[in-house]
Design a protein around this motif. Sequence first.
Motif, PDB file in Angstrom:
ATOM      1  N   LEU A  43       0.863  -1.174   0.000  1.00 35.54           N
ATOM      2  CA  LEU A  43       0.000   0.000   0.000  1.00 35.54           C
ATOM      3  C   LEU A  43       0.899   1.224   0.000  1.00 35.54           C
ATOM      4  CD1 LEU A  43      -2.662  -1.055   2.668  1.00 35.54           C
ATOM      5  CD2 LEU A  43      -2.840  -1.197   0.171  1.00 35.54           C
ATOM      6  N   LEU A  44       1.011   1.878  -1.159  1.00 35.12           N
ATOM      7  CA  LEU A  44       1.896   3.037  -1.288  1.00 35.12           C
ATOM      8  C   LEU A  44       1.065   4.299  -1.398  1.00 35.12           C
ATOM      9  CD1 LEU A  44       4.548   1.737  -3.841  1.00 35.12           C
ATOM     10  CD2 LEU A  44       4.772   1.952  -1.383  1.00 35.12           C
ATOM     11  N   ASP A  45       1.417   5.300  -0.553  1.00 36.52           N
ATOM     12  CA  ASP A  45       0.732   6.587  -0.662  1.00 36.52           C
ATOM     13  C   ASP A  45       1.403   7.413  -1.761  1.00 36.52           C
ATOM     14  OD1 ASP A  45       3.039   7.764   0.488  1.00 36.52           O
ATOM     15  OD2 ASP A  45       2.052   8.237   2.386  1.00 36.52           O
ATOM     16  N   HIS A  46       0.933   8.633  -1.959  1.00 36.47           N
ATOM     17  CA  HIS A  46       1.431   9.444  -3.069  1.00 36.47           C
ATOM     18  C   HIS A  46       2.840   9.997  -2.821  1.00 36.47           C
ATOM     19  CE1 HIS A  46      -2.074   9.011  -5.543  1.00 36.47           C
ATOM     20  NE2 HIS A  46      -2.831   9.229  -4.482  1.00 36.47           N
ATOM     21  N   GLU A  47       3.380   9.743  -1.631  1.00 35.62           N
ATOM     22  CA  GLU A  47       4.786  10.077  -1.362  1.00 35.62           C
ATOM     23  C   GLU A  47       5.651   8.822  -1.415  1.00 35.62           C
ATOM     24  OE1 GLU A  47       5.381  12.630   2.026  1.00 35.62           O
ATOM     25  OE2 GLU A  47       3.564  13.758   1.578  1.00 35.62           O
ATOM     26  N   ASN A  48       5.096   7.738  -1.972  1.00 36.70           N
ATOM     27  CA  ASN A  48       5.789   6.451  -2.133  1.00 36.70           C
ATOM     28  C   ASN A  48       6.229   5.840  -0.809  1.00 36.70           C
ATOM     29  OD1 ASN A  48       5.492   6.251  -4.926  1.00 36.70           O
ATOM     30  ND2 ASN A  48       7.247   7.613  -5.246  1.00 36.70           N
ATOM     31  N   HIS A  94      -0.524  -1.329  -4.724  1.00 35.13           N
ATOM     32  CA  HIS A  94      -1.698  -0.458  -4.770  1.00 35.13           C
ATOM     33  C   HIS A  94      -1.261   0.958  -4.412  1.00 35.13           C
ATOM     34  CE1 HIS A  94      -4.604  -3.867  -4.525  1.00 35.13           C
ATOM     35  NE2 HIS A  94      -3.661  -4.414  -3.795  1.00 35.13           N
ATOM     36  N   THR A  95      -1.675   1.946  -5.185  1.00 34.40           N
ATOM     37  CA  THR A  95      -1.455   3.341  -4.806  1.00 34.40           C
ATOM     38  C   THR A  95      -2.728   3.833  -4.140  1.00 34.40           C
ATOM     39  OG1 THR A  95       0.069   3.675  -6.646  1.00 34.40           O
ATOM     40  CG2 THR A  95      -0.882   5.653  -5.637  1.00 34.40           C
ATOM     41  N   VAL A  96      -2.592   4.335  -2.913  1.00 31.44           N
ATOM     42  CA  VAL A  96      -3.745   4.750  -2.112  1.00 31.44           C
ATOM     43  C   VAL A  96      -3.522   6.160  -1.568  1.00 31.44           C
ATOM     44  CG1 VAL A  96      -4.277   2.360  -1.440  1.00 31.44           C
ATOM     45  CG2 VAL A  96      -2.817   3.752   0.043  1.00 31.44           C
ATOM     46  N   GLN A  97      -4.602   6.801  -1.191  1.00 32.79           N
ATOM     47  CA  GLN A  97      -4.500   8.065  -0.457  1.00 32.79           C
ATOM     48  C   GLN A  97      -3.916   7.750   0.923  1.00 32.79           C
ATOM     49  OE1 GLN A  97      -5.267  11.215  -1.497  1.00 32.79           O
ATOM     50  NE2 GLN A  97      -5.712  10.360  -3.507  1.00 32.79           N
ATOM     51  N   HIS A  98      -3.088   8.652   1.433  1.00 31.45           N
ATOM     52  CA  HIS A  98      -2.554   8.467   2.784  1.00 31.45           C
ATOM     53  C   HIS A  98      -3.732   8.423   3.768  1.00 31.45           C
ATOM     54  CE1 HIS A  98       0.652   8.664   5.777  1.00 31.45           C
ATOM     55  NE2 HIS A  98      -0.210   9.349   6.499  1.00 31.45           N
ATOM     56  N   PHE A  99      -3.679   7.531   4.739  1.00 29.23           N
ATOM     57  CA  PHE A  99      -4.742   7.412   5.738  1.00 29.23           C
ATOM     58  C   PHE A  99      -4.138   6.952   7.053  1.00 29.23           C
ATOM     59  CE2 PHE A  99      -4.298   3.228   3.928  1.00 29.23           C
ATOM     60  CZ  PHE A  99      -4.566   2.343   4.961  1.00 29.23           C
ATOM     61  N   ASP A 100      -4.891   7.137   8.115  1.00 29.45           N
ATOM     62  CA  ASP A 100      -4.487   6.648   9.430  1.00 29.45           C
ATOM     63  C   ASP A 100      -5.113   5.277   9.635  1.00 29.45           C
ATOM     64  OD1 ASP A 100      -3.026   8.953  10.152  1.00 29.45           O
ATOM     65  OD2 ASP A 100      -4.876   9.966  10.762  1.00 29.45           O
ATOM     66  N   PRO A 101      -4.286   4.226   9.690  1.00 26.83           N
ATOM     67  CA  PRO A 101      -4.825   2.870   9.814  1.00 26.83           C
ATOM     68  C   PRO A 101      -5.625   2.693  11.110  1.00 26.83           C
ATOM     69  CG  PRO A 101      -2.476   2.841   9.339  1.00 26.83           C
ATOM     70  CD  PRO A 101      -2.831   4.246   9.635  1.00 26.83           C
ATOM     71  N   ALA A 102      -6.731   2.015  10.988  1.00 30.63           N
ATOM     72  CA  ALA A 102      -7.585   1.690  12.133  1.00 30.63           C
ATOM     73  C   ALA A 102      -8.213   0.330  11.841  1.00 30.63           C
ATOM     74  CB  ALA A 102      -8.661   2.755  12.318  1.00 30.63           C
ATOM     75  N   PRO A 103      -7.620  -0.760  12.352  1.00 36.65           N
ATOM     76  CA  PRO A 103      -8.128  -2.097  12.048  1.00 36.65           C
ATOM     77  C   PRO A 103      -9.628  -2.217  12.301  1.00 36.65           C
ATOM     78  CG  PRO A 103      -6.094  -2.237  13.290  1.00 36.65           C
ATOM     79  CD  PRO A 103      -6.496  -0.789  13.294  1.00 36.65           C
ATOM     80  N   ALA A 104     -10.297  -2.901  11.377  1.00 37.36           N
ATOM     81  CA  ALA A 104     -11.747  -3.062  11.471  1.00 37.36           C
ATOM     82  C   ALA A 104     -12.150  -4.449  11.952  1.00 37.36           C
ATOM     83  CB  ALA A 104     -12.386  -2.785  10.110  1.00 37.36           C
ATOM     84  N   ASN A 105     -11.286  -5.458  11.745  1.00 37.68           N
ATOM     85  CA  ASN A 105     -11.688  -6.820  12.087  1.00 37.68           C
ATOM     86  C   ASN A 105     -10.464  -7.721  12.172  1.00 37.68           C
ATOM     87  OD1 ASN A 105     -13.337  -9.012  12.626  1.00 37.68           O
ATOM     88  ND2 ASN A 105     -13.719  -9.456  10.470  1.00 37.68           N
TER      89      ASN A 105
END
Length: 156
Positions: free
Chosen positions: A7-12, A88-99
């Motif tokens: 999972l790569l954000d736009h700053e690689n 995968h290129t994704v928007q940067h986000f703060d991970p928060a496990p869901a399950n």
Amino acid sequence: MTVKLLLLDHENRVLLIRAADPRTGRQWWYPVGGGVEPGESLQQAAQREAYEEAGLAQLPMGTLVWTRDHTYRYDGRTVDVHEDWLHHTVQHFDPAPANLSDYETKSVLGFRWWDAEQLSQTNDTVFPPGLGDLLSALLRDGPPPVPVDITEPARS
């Protein structure tokens, strides 16, 4: 079979999970990912794992870039896995496990976004070994025409 997500954000920067073996306390960093369930495609498994482990609800299509066969010890067990690695290129986000699974709940300590240089310079244990160099090559050369086998040579 397992799917591993770069999972790569736009700053690689790549998202990694910090975990500890509940039996030994040994700690390491590894990418989001897990087992492919019966009837799932790699993309479907990637979507499920991104949501379960990191809380990422929308995952763009990934590109298969690497494969790896790996044997490791965890919680007193020896585990043999075949990994297919999707970029995968994704928007940067703060991970928060869901399950998280029961074993993930016992072992996951946190998350961090890493750039290739940080990965190449860290003294922390990172899986797969050499991830900084592998990521640098992927960013420099782009996705390979066929997946690259990144299986480590057997130790004697």
